[in-house]
Structures are given as structure tokens and as C-alpha cells.
Design a protein around this motif. Structure first.
Motif, PDB file in Angstrom:
ATOM      1  N   ASN A   1      40.022  11.768  17.563  1.00 58.98           N
ATOM      2  CA  ASN A   1      40.562  11.775  16.200  1.00 58.98           C
ATOM      3  C   ASN A   1      39.492  11.413  15.170  1.00 58.98           C
ATOM      4  OD1 ASN A   1      43.097  12.530  17.051  1.00 58.98           O
ATOM      5  ND2 ASN A   1      43.910  10.437  17.097  1.00 58.98           N
ATOM      6  N   ALA A   2      38.547  10.597  15.568  1.00 62.50           N
ATOM      7  CA  ALA A   2      37.481  10.187  14.652  1.00 62.50           C
ATOM      8  C   ALA A   2      36.356  11.219  14.586  1.00 62.50           C
ATOM      9  CB  ALA A   2      36.915   8.835  15.080  1.00 62.50           C
ATOM     10  N   GLY A   3      36.504  12.322  15.325  1.00 58.87           N
ATOM     11  CA  GLY A   3      35.491  13.366  15.300  1.00 58.87           C
ATOM     12  C   GLY A   3      34.270  13.057  16.111  1.00 58.87           C
ATOM     13  N   GLN A   4      34.378  12.052  17.001  1.00 62.44           N
ATOM     14  CA  GLN A   4      33.217  11.645  17.792  1.00 62.44           C
ATOM     15  C   GLN A   4      33.126  12.402  19.118  1.00 62.44           C
ATOM     16  OE1 GLN A   4      34.094   7.515  18.104  1.00 62.44           O
ATOM     17  NE2 GLN A   4      33.594   7.056  15.978  1.00 62.44           N
ATOM     18  N   VAL A   5      34.234  12.965  19.557  1.00 60.10           N
ATOM     19  CA  VAL A   5      34.267  13.682  20.835  1.00 60.10           C
ATOM     20  C   VAL A   5      34.876  15.054  20.625  1.00 60.10           C
ATOM     21  CG1 VAL A   5      35.237  13.723  23.161  1.00 60.10           C
ATOM     22  CG2 VAL A   5      34.388  11.579  22.216  1.00 60.10           C
ATOM     23  N   TYR A   6      34.171  16.062  21.102  1.00 56.82           N
ATOM     24  CA  TYR A   6      34.619  17.453  21.001  1.00 56.82           C
ATOM     25  C   TYR A   6      35.610  17.789  22.117  1.00 56.82           C
ATOM     26  CZ  TYR A   6      34.075  22.551  21.695  1.00 56.82           C
ATOM     27  OH  TYR A   6      34.298  23.892  21.894  1.00 56.82           O
ATOM     28  N   LYS A   7      35.343  17.258  23.314  1.00 58.00           N
ATOM     29  CA  LYS A   7      36.168  17.607  24.470  1.00 58.00           C
ATOM     30  C   LYS A   7      35.988  16.534  25.540  1.00 58.00           C
ATOM     31  CE  LYS A   7      38.439  20.986  26.850  1.00 58.00           C
ATOM     32  NZ  LYS A   7      39.674  21.669  26.409  1.00 58.00           N
ATOM     33  N   TYR A   8      37.026  16.291  26.327  1.00 59.70           N
ATOM     34  CA  TYR A   8      36.842  15.424  27.488  1.00 59.70           C
ATOM     35  C   TYR A   8      37.143  16.202  28.758  1.00 59.70           C
ATOM     36  CZ  TYR A   8      41.900  14.639  28.112  1.00 59.70           C
ATOM     37  OH  TYR A   8      43.234  14.801  28.353  1.00 59.70           O
ATOM     38  N   ILE A   9      36.373  15.888  29.810  1.00 54.16           N
ATOM     39  CA  ILE A   9      36.485  16.553  31.103  1.00 54.16           C
ATOM     40  C   ILE A   9      36.758  15.484  32.151  1.00 54.16           C
ATOM     41  CG2 ILE A   9      35.278  17.925  32.851  1.00 54.16           C
ATOM     42  CD1 ILE A   9      35.807  19.539  30.375  1.00 54.16           C
ATOM     43  N   THR A  10      37.756  15.714  32.991  1.00 57.02           N
ATOM     44  CA  THR A  10      38.074  14.737  34.026  1.00 57.02           C
ATOM     45  C   THR A  10      37.166  14.912  35.239  1.00 57.02           C
ATOM     46  OG1 THR A  10      39.787  16.195  34.896  1.00 57.02           O
ATOM     47  CG2 THR A  10      40.480  14.523  33.323  1.00 57.02           C
ATOM     48  N   LYS A  11      36.856  13.794  35.869  1.00 61.02           N
ATOM     49  CA  LYS A  11      36.031  13.776  37.082  1.00 61.02           C
ATOM     50  C   LYS A  11      36.944  13.704  38.313  1.00 61.02           C
ATOM     51  CE  LYS A  11      32.495  10.910  36.821  1.00 61.02           C
ATOM     52  NZ  LYS A  11      31.721   9.674  36.541  1.00 61.02           N
ATOM     53  N   PRO A  12      36.573  14.391  39.403  1.00 59.98           N
ATOM     54  CA  PRO A  12      35.414  15.290  39.523  1.00 59.98           C
ATOM     55  C   PRO A  12      35.653  16.579  38.749  1.00 59.98           C
ATOM     56  CG  PRO A  12      36.760  15.394  41.495  1.00 59.98           C
ATOM     57  CD  PRO A  12      37.368  14.314  40.649  1.00 59.98           C
ATOM     58  N   TRP A  13      34.621  17.048  38.102  1.00 64.11           N
ATOM     59  CA  TRP A  13      34.773  18.208  37.234  1.00 64.11           C
ATOM     60  C   TRP A  13      34.568  19.518  37.988  1.00 64.11           C
ATOM     61  CZ3 TRP A  13      30.581  14.805  36.740  1.00 64.11           C
ATOM     62  CH2 TRP A  13      29.345  15.323  37.135  1.00 64.11           C
ATOM     63  N   ASP A  14      35.129  20.557  37.416  1.00 61.89           N
ATOM     64  CA  ASP A  14      34.916  21.911  37.928  1.00 61.89           C
ATOM     65  C   ASP A  14      33.657  22.469  37.254  1.00 61.89           C
ATOM     66  OD1 ASP A  14      35.139  24.955  37.498  1.00 61.89           O
ATOM     67  OD2 ASP A  14      36.605  24.583  39.081  1.00 61.89           O
ATOM     68  N   PRO A  15      32.619  22.823  38.021  1.00 65.64           N
ATOM     69  CA  PRO A  15      31.363  23.283  37.414  1.00 65.64           C
ATOM     70  C   PRO A  15      31.547  24.470  36.472  1.00 65.64           C
ATOM     71  CG  PRO A  15      31.048  22.864  39.754  1.00 65.64           C
ATOM     72  CD  PRO A  15      32.527  22.769  39.496  1.00 65.64           C
ATOM     73  N   THR A  16      32.396  25.407  36.846  1.00 69.81           N
ATOM     74  CA  THR A  16      32.618  26.579  35.995  1.00 69.81           C
ATOM     75  C   THR A  16      33.259  26.176  34.677  1.00 69.81           C
ATOM     76  OG1 THR A  16      32.910  27.983  37.941  1.00 69.81           O
ATOM     77  CG2 THR A  16      33.736  28.833  35.842  1.00 69.81           C
ATOM     78  N   GLU A  17      34.248  25.298  34.750  1.00 73.77           N
ATOM     79  CA  GLU A  17      34.900  24.817  33.525  1.00 73.77           C
ATOM     80  C   GLU A  17      33.914  24.058  32.649  1.00 73.77           C
ATOM     81  OE1 GLU A  17      38.433  21.749  32.045  1.00 73.77           O
ATOM     82  OE2 GLU A  17      37.928  21.913  34.179  1.00 73.77           O
ATOM     83  N   LEU A  18      33.123  23.184  33.255  1.00 76.01           N
ATOM     84  CA  LEU A  18      32.167  22.391  32.481  1.00 76.01           C
ATOM     85  C   LEU A  18      31.133  23.288  31.808  1.00 76.01           C
ATOM     86  CD1 LEU A  18      31.162  19.651  31.565  1.00 76.01           C
ATOM     87  CD2 LEU A  18      29.839  19.470  33.689  1.00 76.01           C
ATOM     88  N   LYS A  19      30.647  24.287  32.536  1.00 79.44           N
ATOM     89  CA  LYS A  19      29.685  25.213  31.951  1.00 79.44           C
ATOM     90  C   LYS A  19      30.276  25.944  30.749  1.00 79.44           C
ATOM     91  CE  LYS A  19      26.465  26.412  35.668  1.00 79.44           C
ATOM     92  NZ  LYS A  19      25.907  27.529  36.483  1.00 79.44           N
TER      93      LYS A  19
END
Length: 314
Positions: A115-133
Motif C-alpha cells: 500500500n505504501a508503494g514499497q513493494v511491487y509484488k510478493y512471491i511465496t517460497k518455494p517459488w516457481d522459477p517460471t513465475e518468478l522470471k
């Protein structure tokens, strides 16, 4: 009013081609060495990847390296949470796009950061490499768009400032000589040049009248012996070398190395087929000209020609 705008010499258009873009910088931050190495391997082909094993060390990396396009940071780290680290990067690097990796349900921290504009997106661990890319690719595109808009705004402001300066000079100067230094300063500052000379001509010959602008004492006042200036006068066309050390025609010209000038643009200022002056813009680093910058030069040269003619006749 014909022939106000000089053309660009086609033989030197290659000097203005944009160089192959460098890889964008990507900073990855994680206190787990395996994750850090995995992130580095995942993105090293497409990005210039920088690594840090804590928020504190990441801040030091940014202090040394400057702005990066994207930051990927783990949320749970000793000393400083990822959201806390990212919040510290916002004031100095507002265009950087920030991504959080989290293996925990830190919803409150994440929502506040987003909400403060500090984070564009969050990814949960363990992450999917294709999604993260895919997320990082979109983040890089977002960064490019932000930088493009910022640069466009800067160029519009520079154009308005330059044209305003030229109009003010024309209206306020009491004599022809009084207009020269302010015009040179307006061009030099608008194009971030290290030096600028506005040299008045009479029947293509140099006169004693000139205006100068220098940033940090950087000014090459050797126009009478300069090949680009001679070509500009002879052809009535803009002459430019964007990287003098790599220019076979200019690399051995001594006054460039002596003045530490790496790029030079010369513009004939023409009114009714008469070359009134030569404008010399000089930089200590190689540069490239964009289409919009050429248009700004053209429109400004038009106004400069009118200004010089008006003040000479007054």
C-alpha cells in the motif's frame, strides 16, 4: 523564412546510433546462501545481478553501485526484515521496482508495504522459477517505462526552459554582444554539455564575437582548427561525433585529447541562406542523440537565428 534548419550530414548519422543497451541491474537479497546462488544463476544471463546476504549489506551495495532496476529481497532476514530494507531504498531510488520473497504469512507487513508503494509484488517460497522470471520481466518493463516517463518530463522541462531563455535574451539584451553568452549558457545547460561556444561568422569567416559556456572549466575554444566546424560551415549541415576516440577522422586531432572532449556537435545557424554563426556543444563523455533532441535543436536554432538577426539590426 527558409533554410533556418540545418540538415544532418548523412555521412555522420552513424555517429548518433544508439549503442546496444546494457543489461539492467538486478539486486538479490537473501540470508540463505543457496537461495542467493539460485537467484543469481536464474537471472545472470538477462541481468547484471548483484548479491547481498542482508538488508544492511544490500544498502551498502546500493551505495556503491547506485540505482538498480529491480530488487528481489527475502522477507525474513536477521537484523532487518525485507520490507524494512525496501522502505529504506524508496527515497533515493523511487523508480526501482521491489519484489518480496516470503515463506511466511507476514500479511500485515506485506499489505502495508504494498500500500505504501514499497513493494511491487510478493512471491511465496518455494517459488516457481517460471513465475518468478515472468514477474521480474514485468518488473523490468515497469522500470523502463518509469524511466522513460521521467526522461520525457525532463526533456519537456528542458525544452521549455531553453526556449524561454532564448525569448528572454532576445527581449532583455541591450546589445548584440549581450545576447551571446546567455544563448551559449542556455544551450549548454539544456543539453548537459560540458562546454558550449556560439561563434559569430561573417561571410563564413570567424569574427571576434562569441559567447561561451563552461561547466567545471571544460571548454575547447579551438573552433578555427576543428574539422567538424569546417564541415558544418562548408555543407550547412549539422556535424557530430558521438564518440571521438572511436572516430577515425577525429581520433588523432590533438585538441580533443588535450581538452578531454569525447563528443562534439556543431550546428550552423542559418537565416535566409546566410550562415550567421556556429554552435559548438562539447561533452567529456560519449553521447547519443535522440530524435526528440534533434527536434529541440532544430526549433531552438530557428529561434536563435531570429534572435541574432533581430539584435544585430537593433
Amino acid at each position: 523564412m527558409n533554410n533556418l534548419i540545418p540538415e544532418i550530414d548523412s555521412t555522420r548519422k552513424q555517429s548518433m546510433t544508439v549503442e546496444k543497451p546494457k543489461k539492467l541491474k538486478l539486486l538479490v537479497v537473501d540470508d540463505e546462501p543457496d537461495n542467493l546462488d539460485l537467484l543469481y544463476r536464474t537471472f545472470r544471463r538477462d541481468f547484471n545481478v548483484l548479491k547481498a546476504d542482508s538488508g544492511v549489506n544490500a544498502l551498502q551495495v546500493l551505495a556503491n553501485e547506485g540505482e538498480v532496476a529491480v530488487i528481489i529481497s527475502d522477507q525474513r532476514m536477521p537484523e532487518m526484515k525485507g520490507t524494512e530494507f525496501l522502505s529504506k531504498t524508496v527515497p533515493q531510488f523511487p523508480d526501482t521496482v521491489r519484489i518480496i520473497l516470503t515463506g511466511f504469512t507476514d500479511i500485515e507487513d506485506l499489505v502495508e508495504a504494498i500500500n505504501a508503494g514499497q513493494v511491487y509484488k510478493y512471491i511465496t517460497k518455494p517459488w516457481d522459477p517460471t513465475e518468478l522470471k515472468a514477474v521480474v520481466q514485468r518488473a523490468a518493463e515497469t522500470y523502463d517505462l518509469l524511466k522513460q516517463r521521467t526522461e520525457e518530463l525532463r526533456r519537456v522541462n528542458a525544452q521549455m526552459a531553453l526556449l524561454k531563455s532564448l525569448v528572454t535574451v532576445t527581449q532583455m539584451s541591450s546589445s548584440f554582444e549581450d545576447t551571446l553568452n546567455p544563448i551559449a549558457e542556455a544551450f549548454g545547460e539544456s543539453f548537459a554539455a560540458d562546454g558550449c561556444v556560439l561563434q559569430i561568422l561573417d561571410n563564413s569567416a570567424f569574427t571576434s564575437s562569441q559567447g561561451t559556456y563552461s561547466s567545471n572549466g571544460a571548454l575547447g575554444n579551438w573552433l578555427t582548427n576543428d574539422p567538424l566546424v569546417s564541415e558544418a560551415i562548408a555543407t550547412n549541415k549539422i556535424q557530430v561525433s558521438a564518440n571521438i576516440p572511436s572516430d577515425e577522422k577525429l581520433a588523432t586531432v590533438s585538441h580533443y585529447s588535450e581538452s578531454d572532449i569525447k563528443a562534439h556537435l556543431t550546428v550552423p545557424i542559418i537565416y535566409r541562406s546566410q550562415t550567421l554563426a556556429i554552435l559548438s556543444l562539447q561533452w567529456k563523455q560519449p553521447f547519443t542523440l535522440r530524435e526528440d533532441e534533434l527536434k529541440l535543436i532544430h526549433s531552438s536554432v530557428e529561434l536563435t537565428a531570429i534572435a541574432l538577426t533581430a539584435t544585430q539590426c537593433s
